[in-house]
Design a protein around this motif. Structure first.
Motif, short mmCIF file in Angstrom:
data_model
loop_
_atom_site.label_atom_id
_atom_site.label_comp_id
_atom_site.label_asym_id
_atom_site.label_seq_id
_atom_site.Cartn_x
_atom_site.Cartn_y
_atom_site.Cartn_z
N ASP A 120 0.81 -1.23 0.00
CA ASP A 120 0.00 0.00 0.00
C ASP A 120 0.84 1.27 0.00
N ASN A 121 1.97 1.26 0.72
CA ASN A 121 2.66 2.52 1.00
C ASN A 121 4.02 2.68 0.34
N CYS A 122 4.65 1.60 -0.04
CA CYS A 122 6.06 1.67 -0.41
C CYS A 122 6.32 1.20 -1.83
N ALA A 123 5.46 0.31 -2.34
CA ALA A 123 5.75 -0.36 -3.60
C ALA A 123 5.88 0.64 -4.75
N ALA A 124 5.13 1.74 -4.68
CA ALA A 124 5.17 2.71 -5.79
C ALA A 124 6.59 3.22 -5.99
N CYS A 125 7.33 3.43 -4.94
CA CYS A 125 8.70 3.94 -5.06
C CYS A 125 9.73 2.80 -5.07
N HIS A 126 9.53 1.78 -4.24
CA HIS A 126 10.59 0.78 -4.07
C HIS A 126 10.35 -0.50 -4.85
N GLY A 127 9.24 -0.57 -5.63
CA GLY A 127 8.94 -1.80 -6.36
C GLY A 127 8.18 -2.78 -5.48
N GLY A 135 16.35 6.08 -10.85
CA GLY A 135 16.16 7.47 -10.45
C GLY A 135 16.31 7.68 -8.96
N GLY A 136 17.02 6.78 -8.25
CA GLY A 136 17.34 7.04 -6.86
C GLY A 136 16.45 6.34 -5.85
N PHE A 137 15.62 5.37 -6.27
CA PHE A 137 14.78 4.62 -5.34
C PHE A 137 15.47 3.29 -5.05
N PRO A 138 16.11 3.17 -3.88
CA PRO A 138 17.01 2.05 -3.68
C PRO A 138 16.33 0.70 -3.54
N VAL A 139 17.06 -0.33 -3.94
CA VAL A 139 16.66 -1.72 -3.71
C VAL A 139 16.63 -1.94 -2.20
N ALA A 144 22.95 -4.03 0.50
CA ALA A 144 23.67 -2.75 0.43
C ALA A 144 22.74 -1.69 1.02
N TRP A 145 23.20 -1.02 2.08
CA TRP A 145 22.34 -0.06 2.77
C TRP A 145 22.98 1.31 2.79
N ILE A 146 22.19 2.32 2.43
CA ILE A 146 22.68 3.69 2.51
C ILE A 146 22.68 4.13 3.97
N TRP A 147 21.60 3.84 4.67
CA TRP A 147 21.41 4.33 6.04
C TRP A 147 21.48 3.21 7.07
N GLY A 148 21.83 2.02 6.66
CA GLY A 148 21.98 0.92 7.62
C GLY A 148 20.88 -0.11 7.51
N GLN A 156 14.14 3.31 11.90
CA GLN A 156 14.39 4.75 11.97
C GLN A 156 14.12 5.42 10.61
N THR A 157 14.62 4.80 9.54
CA THR A 157 14.41 5.38 8.20
C THR A 157 12.92 5.44 7.86
N ILE A 158 12.20 4.34 8.16
CA ILE A 158 10.78 4.30 7.80
C ILE A 158 10.00 5.32 8.64
N ALA A 159 10.31 5.38 9.93
CA ALA A 159 9.53 6.25 10.82
C ALA A 159 9.76 7.73 10.51
N GLY A 262 18.03 11.92 -2.71
CA GLY A 262 16.75 11.22 -2.55
C GLY A 262 15.96 11.77 -1.37
N VAL A 263 14.64 11.80 -1.54
CA VAL A 263 13.76 12.25 -0.46
C VAL A 263 12.73 11.15 -0.22
N MET A 264 12.54 10.80 1.03
CA MET A 264 11.51 9.82 1.36
C MET A 264 10.64 10.36 2.48
N PRO A 265 9.31 10.26 2.33
CA PRO A 265 8.43 10.76 3.40
C PRO A 265 8.52 9.89 4.65
N PRO A 266 8.31 10.48 5.84
CA PRO A 266 8.28 9.68 7.07
C PRO A 266 6.92 9.00 7.22
N PHE A 267 6.92 7.79 7.82
CA PHE A 267 5.66 7.08 8.00
C PHE A 267 5.23 7.00 9.46
N GLY A 268 6.13 7.38 10.39
CA GLY A 268 5.72 7.44 11.80
C GLY A 268 4.68 8.54 11.91
C1 HEC Z 1 8.01 8.79 -2.55
C2 HEC Z 1 8.89 7.67 -2.70
C3 HEC Z 1 9.11 6.76 -1.52
C4 HEC Z 1 8.18 6.09 -0.77
C5 HEC Z 1 6.66 6.15 -0.88
C6 HEC Z 1 8.91 5.28 0.15
N1 HEC Z 1 10.25 5.46 -0.01
FE1 HEC Z 1 11.72 4.52 1.03
N2 HEC Z 1 13.09 5.65 0.05
C7 HEC Z 1 12.83 6.53 -0.97
C8 HEC Z 1 14.07 7.11 -1.41
C9 HEC Z 1 14.22 8.13 -2.54
C10 HEC Z 1 15.10 6.57 -0.62
C11 HEC Z 1 16.58 6.85 -0.71
C12 HEC Z 1 16.94 7.97 0.19
C13 HEC Z 1 18.38 8.33 0.01
O1 HEC Z 1 18.78 8.56 -1.14
O2 HEC Z 1 19.09 8.39 1.01
C14 HEC Z 1 14.43 5.63 0.29
C15 HEC Z 1 15.11 4.89 1.24
C16 HEC Z 1 14.53 3.90 2.02
C17 HEC Z 1 15.22 3.08 2.96
C18 HEC Z 1 16.71 3.13 3.25
C19 HEC Z 1 17.44 2.27 2.27
C20 HEC Z 1 18.90 2.17 2.57
O3 HEC Z 1 19.61 1.65 1.70
O4 HEC Z 1 19.33 2.57 3.65
C21 HEC Z 1 14.32 2.22 3.51
C22 HEC Z 1 14.57 1.13 4.53
C23 HEC Z 1 13.03 2.54 2.93
N3 HEC Z 1 13.19 3.56 2.04
C24 HEC Z 1 11.86 1.91 3.23
C25 HEC Z 1 10.62 2.35 2.80
C26 HEC Z 1 9.37 1.80 3.26
C27 HEC Z 1 9.23 0.61 4.19
C28 HEC Z 1 8.38 2.52 2.67
C29 HEC Z 1 6.89 2.39 2.85
C30 HEC Z 1 6.41 2.51 4.19
C31 HEC Z 1 9.02 3.52 1.82
N4 HEC Z 1 10.36 3.39 1.94
C32 HEC Z 1 8.32 4.43 1.05
C33 HEC Z 1 11.61 6.83 -1.51
C34 HEC Z 1 10.40 6.35 -1.02
#
Ligand code: HEC
Ligand code: HEC
Length: 290
Positions: A120-127, A135-139, A144-148, A156-159, A262-268
C-alpha cells in the motif's frame, strides 16, 4: 376432442382421457415420498419466512422473529477477527523489534502485516518486492544499505523518512555541489576517474594519483576511506556495482558536479506504530537485513 376416462386393461389404472393417434395416457399419481417432501418444503418455507427476513416491502422488508441479518453477522465476524488480531497487535506493540524477530508466531504475523502495508505505502517507489526503481529509489531486498540495514536503522528510516525537513529526526546529509567552484573542472575529471577505480573500472591509462588525493580530502568523510560508504551519514558505498543515479562515467561526474538527493516521506505518525514496526520486520526479512 372428447375426453373419455377409462380403465387400462394391462395396469388396471385409469387413463387421463387424453389420446393422440390411439396412444392413451395413464393417470399415474405422484410417488408418495415426493409428495411428502413437497409438503415438508412448503411448511419449512413458511417457518423460514416467519423467522428470517423474507418479504420485501417497498424500501424495507419483513425482519423475521429471530432478528437475524447478514449485516450483523458480517459485523460480528469482523469484530471477532479484530479481537483475534488484537492479541498479536498488542504483542507487536509491546515487544522490541529483536523480540518480534525471535518469536516465530509474532514474526510471521508481523511479516505478513508488513507485506500488506508495503504494497500500500512503499511499492510505488521501491517496487512490489523491494527491487527498487531507477532514479534514486534504492533496492531494499539486497544487503547494500545507505542508512543501515539493522532492524533499528531500517525502523528509523521508515519512521522519520529521508531529507524530510518538517521531521526533526529525519535522515539528513547533503553532498556539496563540487561544480560550484569547490573543485576545478580538471579536478572533477580526476576524482571521477578515481571513483570509477574503486569499483575496478578506471579508464585505461588514467593517472589516479591526483584523484585519490582529492578524494581523501573532499569525499572520504562521507563515503569512507576506501569508498566503502558510511551508513551513519548516508554516504553510499562507491566501491560496489550498486548506483542510485547510475555508474557510467558521465553519471558519476554529473553527481559530483551537481548532486541529486533522494527524499523519502516519514511514516511514523502517518501509520500506526505497530504498522511501522511490521514494515521494519518485513523489509529486514526481504533478504538483506543485518
Ligand atoms: C516517494 C517515494 C518513496 C516512498 C513512498 C517510500 N520510499 Fe523509502 N526511500 C525513498 C528514497 C528516494 C530513498 C533513498 C533515500 C536516500 O537517497 O538516502 C528511500 C530509502 C529507504 C530506505 C533506506 C534504504 C537504505 O539503503 O538505507 C528504507 C529502509 C526505505 N526507504 C523503506 C521504505 C518503506 C518501508 C516505505 C513504505 C512505508 C518507503 N520506503 C516508502 C523513496 C520512497
Ligand atoms: C557531506 C557528505 C558528502 C560528501 C563530502 C560527498 N558526498 Fe557523495 N554523496 C553523499 C550522499 C549523502 C549521497 C547520496 C545521495 C542520495 O542518497 O540521494 C552521495 C552520493 C554520491 C554519489 C552517487 C552514488 C550512487 O549510488 O549513485 C557519488 C558518485 C558521490 N556521492 C561521489 C562523491 C565524491 C566524488 C565526493 C567528493 C568529491 C563526494 N561524493 C563527497 C554525501 C557526500
Amino acid at each position: 376432442m372428447p375426453t373419455k376416462i377409462e380403465k387400462d386393461r394391462l395396469t388396471g389404472k385409469d387413463t387421463t382421457g387424453h389420446e393422440w393417434d390411439g396412444i392413451k395416457e395413464l393417470n399415474t399419481p405422484l410417488p408418495k415420498w415426493w409428495l411428502y417432501v413437497f409438503y415438508a418444503c412448503i411448511v419449512w418455507s413458511i417457518g423460514y419466512m416467519v423467522l428470517y427476513p423474507a418479504i420485501p416491502l417497498g424500501t424495507t422488508y419483513t425482519k423475521g422473529l429471530l432478528g437475524w441479518s447478514s449485516r450483523d453477522q458480517v459485523r460480528d465476524q469482523i469484530a471477532d477477527a479484530r479481537e483475534r488480531q488484537g492479541e498479536f497487535l498488542v504483542g507487536v506493540q509491546e515487544a522490541s523489534l529483536e523480540e518480534i524477530r525471535a518469536d516465530s508466531t509474532l514474526f510471521t504475523f508481523a511479516q505478513r502485516g508488513g507485506a500488506i502495508a508495503f504494497a500500500d505505502n512503499c511499492a510505488a517507489c521501491h517496487g512490489a518486492a523491494g527491487q527498487g526503481n531507477d532514479g534514486g529509489f534504492p533496492v531494499l531486498a539486497d544487503d547494500a544499505w545507505i542508512w543501515g540495514g539493522s532492524l533499528d536503522a531500517i525502523h528509523q528510516t521508515i519512521a522519520h523518512g529521508v531529507r524530510w525537513e518538517e521531521n526533526p529526526e529525519t535522515r539528513f546529509n547533503m553532498m556539496p555541489a563540487y561544480g560550484d567552484g569547490l573543485l576545478a573542472p580538471e579536478e572533477i575529471e580526476q576524482v571521477t576517474d578515481y571513483v570509477l577505480s574503486l569499483s575496478g573500472r578506471a579508464p585505461e591509462g588514467a593517472d589516479l594519483e591526483p584523484g585519490a588525493e582529492i578524494y581523501a580530502i573532499q569525499c572520504s568523510a562521507c563515503h569512507g576511506e576506501q569508498g566503502e560508504g558510511i551508513t551513519d551519514l548516508g554516504g553510499p558505498n562507491l566501491s560496489d556495482a550498486i548506483w542510485l543515479y547510475g555508474g557510467e562515467r558521465d553519471e558519476v561526474l554529473a553527481q559530483i558536479v551537481n548532486p541529486q538527493h533522494g527524499v523519502m516521506p516519514p511514516f511514523g505518525g502517518r501509520l500506526e506504530s505497530e504498522t511501522v514496526k511490521m514494515l521494519a520486520i518485513y523489509v529486514h526479512s526481504l533478504g538483506g537485513g543485518q
